[in-house]
Every structure is written in structure tokens, then in C-alpha cells.
Write a protein that holds these residues in place. Structure first.
Motif, PDB file in Angstrom:
ATOM      1  N   GLY A  21       0.882  -1.053   0.081  1.00 38.40           N
ATOM      2  CA  GLY A  21      -0.026  -0.012  -0.026  1.00 38.40           C
ATOM      3  C   GLY A  21       0.795   1.270   0.057  1.00 38.40           C
ATOM      4  N   VAL A  46      -6.175   5.060   3.550  1.00 35.43           N
ATOM      5  CA  VAL A  46      -5.660   3.835   3.846  1.00 35.43           C
ATOM      6  C   VAL A  46      -6.325   3.128   4.813  1.00 35.43           C
ATOM      7  N   LEU A  49      -8.975   1.221   2.928  1.00 39.94           N
ATOM      8  CA  LEU A  49      -8.318   0.183   2.133  1.00 39.94           C
ATOM      9  C   LEU A  49      -8.050  -0.878   3.007  1.00 39.94           C
ATOM     10  N   SER A  50      -7.196  -0.633   4.157  1.00 42.56           N
ATOM     11  CA  SER A  50      -6.654  -1.667   5.126  1.00 42.56           C
ATOM     12  C   SER A  50      -7.902  -2.518   5.537  1.00 42.56           C
ATOM     13  N   HIS A  68      -2.441   0.057   8.360  1.00 42.96           N
ATOM     14  CA  HIS A  68      -2.626   1.428   7.620  1.00 42.96           C
ATOM     15  C   HIS A  68      -1.635   2.127   8.210  1.00 42.96           C
ATOM     16  N   ALA A 152     -15.955   0.453   1.520  1.00 42.71           N
ATOM     17  CA  ALA A 152     -15.151   0.151   0.449  1.00 42.71           C
ATOM     18  C   ALA A 152     -15.698   0.065  -0.939  1.00 42.71           C
ATOM     19  N   PHE A 156     -13.953   2.619  -3.738  1.00 39.76           N
ATOM     20  CA  PHE A 156     -13.229   1.830  -5.046  1.00 39.76           C
ATOM     21  C   PHE A 156     -13.892   2.581  -6.255  1.00 39.76           C
ATOM     22  N   CYS A 159     -12.535   5.914  -6.989  1.00 42.21           N
ATOM     23  CA  CYS A 159     -11.223   6.101  -7.278  1.00 42.21           C
ATOM     24  C   CYS A 159     -11.283   5.281  -8.899  1.00 42.21           C
TER      25      CYS A 159
END
Length: 519
Positions: A21, A46, A49-50, A68, A152, A156, A159
Motif C-alpha cells: 500500500g 488507507v 483500504l486496510s 494502515h 470500500a 473503490f 477511485c
């Protein structure tokens, strides 16, 4: 006391995710910092994401916190390099500076940042109990959880949208880069700028946009009308020097206002650590001399300066959530140069070491604050921070060279404006307009002491108005949605984080594609 392995916080998968990451975040953040001159904390990005990766595997919040912690390190290491090092090529386009030297400097900076942060953690996180706002936000994000993976999905999706739009704009040309008429009445089509504006918020983005409008729409036209500017070159020199002065003046004021007392307090609370500080500093100085070619005395002075500025970074980050890492680098450089003469390239490398160390220290303190709330073992976090910091240092160094090869020149009037690096270059080589710089320095210092967020004003003065208007639109969006949809702010912050990460990743991929296909 349980060992780290027995506590199931520092695991192989958490460190692997931290390293992977951090590399991703470092590459993305390098592009963001060079393109727009601002770098919001990657902490929330992060953290989610983690959680998305490790929660389905049965990981605890503490293990996710460890992961993270290392992931976010890459972003601030990248900022330290991007905010300083490109000044080398602005000063000397034919510089022979190699990626190996830059990698060593970045690793040394990251190592110093982690080592000194570990020594100071108790003072700032436990004894002073400073807020560290992004650390608190990360802890709350993890505590709130992500039932069904909704967070998430939001992250995503935004993103991916940002990345696709960026690719269509830069690589395919189906999306225009600017909307409007002429350079002064256009807005940059950039999800990243919009996301940065939303994350930073209406106050700072309002002053950012105010600086841009005042400089581009009022000050420069008035200067031409009154005969103050002979031509566009003179006007650009005045505007850029004024903006740099405001940035530096505001940064000095922040240090003056908040860090001095805390520095002396930290000295008294860490007297037993002086031997460790001296050993780490001396070893780092030797590496800088041997591998980066910086004379030994300036190397020793630089590592001593890192200790002082890490204290300052921890104080300011803890109180305000702002980490003016390039200003720390400039201050240490000016101190070194009053004692020992060093050449231009060595001066940039000294500044980069300090900026990387203080950037990573600010990031680590935020994550350690989150860990104190969650009950995570700080030793596990520091190991992860070191792994992520070193991996991010390598990734950021290679990404800087990749972007330089893909985009060519950096600095005023280019696609990679790099305002902070140009400020460092100006302090080393000489300012385009000394009078404008001194006026900005005085104004930024006084207004910042009065509570006006002048650093963003200076960035607005310096950057092209199209970028500032796009970022300002993000700040306006934050203000409007905060009033109309207050319960949706967390989700919108995730969307903004996704916009930021998506364009950063796509920008690096586009640069790689240009290098491969065009040579």
C-alpha cells in the motif's frame, strides 16, 4: 507483557499490506504533490483500504491499524521529495543527479523520521495528549466498521471513476483539460483537485481561491494598467515571488507560534534518549556523506536539524493537522549554509532529507494517536511505519524520475507546477523578484500570527488560476453538502479520497505509458 507476535497485531499480512500500500500511495502522492502543490493526509483512504482487505480475513482493528500505519507512510515520504527535490532540475536542467542518490536520501530521511518519532511518541501522544485530528478520524473510521463493505465500495467506485476520467483526459483526449474561455476564465477538469478541495474544506479552500482571484484577476492586471510590469515575464516573476513569500512567511509564523515551547518541553522529557539520538544522527550523517556526497559537517548539521524539526512537526501536526515539511527543510538549509558552504545539489538533498523526515514524523504521530485510542502496541506500529516508509521512499524516488522523463520540465508554467519545490529553488538560487518575496514574507507572517490561513493564500497566488478554481469548487461543495446533507459527510469524504487516489494512480500510469511508448 505479550510479544508483538503473541498479540497478533504485527503479522506478516499486515506488514505485506503496509509495504504494498505504501508503494501505491507513494507513487500516487508524488504525482498529486507535483501537479497541484497540495497533499491531504491519506489516513482515511488507507484506513478503509486496510479494513477492506483485512477485515474479511478476520483481522482485529489493531492489526488493521498496524497495516494502515505503514501504508500512509508512503504518502508523506513522497511529499517530502516532491516538495523539494524537483528544484534541482529547475535550477539545472542538465543535472547529473541519479535515482540511486535520491533513493538513499529518501531512505535516510524516512529512517530518521521513524527513529525520532519513536523517541518522542510518549511526550506528544501520552503526556501532552495533543489532538492529532486525522489520527482520531482514522480511529473512529475503524471503530465504525464497514458492514457489507459499503465504505470500500464507495471508495473503490470513486477511485475507478476518477482514474478512467483522467485517462480519457490525458491519454485519449476525449475529455478536455480545461472548461471555459482563456487561461484566466477556465476551470481544470480534475477529480483530484475537486477531492483535495473537499477534504481540505471551505475555510482553507476559500483563502486559496481568494489568493488566486486577487493575484490573477486584480493584482497583475492592475500592475499592467499602472505600468508597474513591463511585460509578462516581469509580472510572472512578481506573482510567483509574492506567492512564495506568503507561503514561507506563514510557515515561519506557524513555527514561531506553536513549536518553541514544546521543543524545550520535549528536551526535558527525553533526556535519556540523547545517546540514541546522537548515534542515529551520526550514522545517518555518515551514510549521507558516503552515498550522497554531502560533506560530513553539513550532514551532521542536517541530522541535528531533523531532531529539532521533528519536534516542531509533531507539535504543529498535533495541534492543527498541518505539516509544512518544505518550510522545515528551508529553515535547516539556511542554518547549515550560515555555518558551512555547500553547493546547489547538496543543498537540495539536505532540504529533502529534512522534509522527508518531518513529513513521515507527522504521519507517524497521527497513526500513533489512532493506535492509542484503539489500544495498539506502538512498537508494532513503528515497525510497520519503518517498513512502509522505506518502501515508500524507494517508490517515490523512482516515481519522481519517471514523471520527469514523461513530462519533461517542472515548475512554473508546466504541467507539474511543483510550487513548493520552486520555493526551495528560489531560496537556494535567488528569487525572481526579491522585493515581492519580502512583501509576501512579511504579510504572510503577520496575517498568519493573526489567525488567517495564509499558506493556502500563497499557493493560490502561485498556481494557475484554473487549478485553484477547481480546488475551490471542492471547498464550496463541502460547505454546501455540510449544510444540506450533514449525515452524508463521511461518505462524501470517501468519494473525495477516491477522486484523489484515482487520478494520482492514473497519472503515474499515464507517465509510465508515455515513457514506454514514446521513449
Amino acid at each position: 507483557m505479550k510479544t508483538l507476535l503473541e498479540a497478533q497485531e504485527l503479522t506478516l499480512r499486515s506488514i505485506a499490506l503496509a509495504v504494498a500500500g505504501s508503494i501505491l500511495i507513494a507513487a500516487s502522492s508524488t504525482y498529486v504533490a507535483l501537479r497541484i502543490g497540495a497533499l491531504p493526509w491519506p489516513t482515511i483512504f488507507v484506513a478503509v483500504l486496510s479494513m477492506a482487505v483485512l477485515r474479511p480475513l478476520g483481522a482485529s482493528l489493531r492489526e488493521i491499524n498496524v497495516a494502515h500505519t505503514g501504508m500512509s507512510a508512503g504518502g508523506l515520504v513522497a511529499g517530502g521529495l516532491a516538495f523539494t527535490l524537483p528544484g534541482v532540475w529547475m535550477s539545472d536542467p542538465g543535472s547529473s543527479l541519479g535515482v540511486g542518490t535520491v533513493t538513499v536520501v529518501a531512505i535516510v530521511g524516512a529512517t530518521l523520521g521513524v527513529a525520532f518519532t519513536g523517541l518522542l511518541r510518549k511526550h506528544f501522544v501520552v503526556d501532552l495528549d495533543l489532538p492529532f485530528p486525522m489520527g482520531v478520524a482514522a480511529a473512529r473510521t475503524l471503530q465504525a466498521g464497514d458492514k457489507g463493505g459499503r465504505k470500500a465500495w464507495v471508495l473503490f467506485t470513486s477511485c475507478g471513476f476518477s482514474g478512467v476520467l483522467t485517462w480519457l483526459r490525458d491519454a485519449v483526449g476525449l475529455v478536455p483539460a480545461l472548461l471555459g474561455k482563456g487561461p484566466l476564465l477556465s476551470v481544470w477538469v480534475s477529480p483530484m483537485a475537486l477531492g483535495i478541495g473537499f477534504i481540505i474544506g471551505p475555510l482553507y479552500m476559500g483563502t486559496w481561491a481568494l489568493g488566486a482571484v486577487a493575484a490573477h484577476w486584480l493584482l497583475v492586471p492592475a500592475g499592467f494598467h499602472l505600468g508597474f510590469f513591463a511585460d509578462g515575464t516581469v509580472a510572472e516573476a512578481f506573482r510567483s515571488s509574492l506567492g512564495i513569500g506568503v507561503i514561507v512567511g506563514a510557515g515561519v509564523a506557524v513555527l514561531f507560534r506553536g513549536a518553541a515551547r514544546s521543543f524545550f518541553q520535549s528536551l526535558s522529557s527525553s533526556r535519556g534518549s540523547f545517546g540514541v539520538v546522537a548515534a542515529v544522527g551520526a550514522a545517518s550523517a555518515l551514510v549521507l556523506t558516503w552515498a550522497a556526497g554531502i560533506p560530513l559537517v553539513p550532514s551532521l548539521l542536517a541530522t541535528a536539524g531533523v531532531w529539532v524539526t521533528v519536534v516542531m512537526a509533531a507539535t504543529i501536526t498535533g495541534q492543527t493537522g498541518i505539516d509544512p515539511m518544505e518550510i522545515f527543510g528551508i529553515l535547516v538549509l539556511l542554518t547549515v549554509r550560515t555555518i558551512w558552504h555547500i553547493g546547489g545539489q547538496e543543498a537540495f538533498l539536505v532540504t529533502a532529507v529534512v522534509a522527508v523526515a518531518t513529513g513521515l514524523a507527522g504521519d507517524a504521530m497521527q497513526d500513533l494517536r489512532a493506535g492509542s485510542i484503539l489500544g495498539t502496541d506502538p512498537r508494532a506500529q513503528l515497525v510497520s511505519e519503518a517498513a512502509g516508509g522505506i518502501a515508500g521512499a524507494v517508490a517515490a524516488a523512482f516515481t519522481v524520475f519517471l514523471l520527469r522523463k514523461a513530462f519533461g520540465t517542472m515548475g512554473p508554467g508546466t504541467e507539474l507546477a511543483a510550487p513548493q519545490a520552486f520555493a526551495v529553488k528560489s531560496m537556494i538560487d535567488g528569487l525572481p523578484d526579491r522585493g515581492a518575496f519580502l512583501a509576501g514574507l512579511a504579510g504572510g507572517f503577520v496575517l498568519s500570527l493573526a489567525g488567517v490561513p495564509c499558506m493556502t493564500v500563497g499557493i493560490g497566488i502561485y498556481l494557475p488560476v484554473a487549478i485553484s478554481l477547481a480546488a475551490g469548487a471542492g471547498g464550496i461543495t463541502r460547505a454546501l453538502t455540510g449544510r444540506l446533507f450533514p449525515r452524508g459527510e463521511d461518505d462524501l469524504t470517501l468519494v473525495a479520497s477516491g477522486f484523489l487516489g484515482g487520478e494520482g494512480i492514473a497519472g503515474v500510469l499515464f507517465a509510465f505509458w508515455k515513457v514506454v511508448t514514446l521513449g
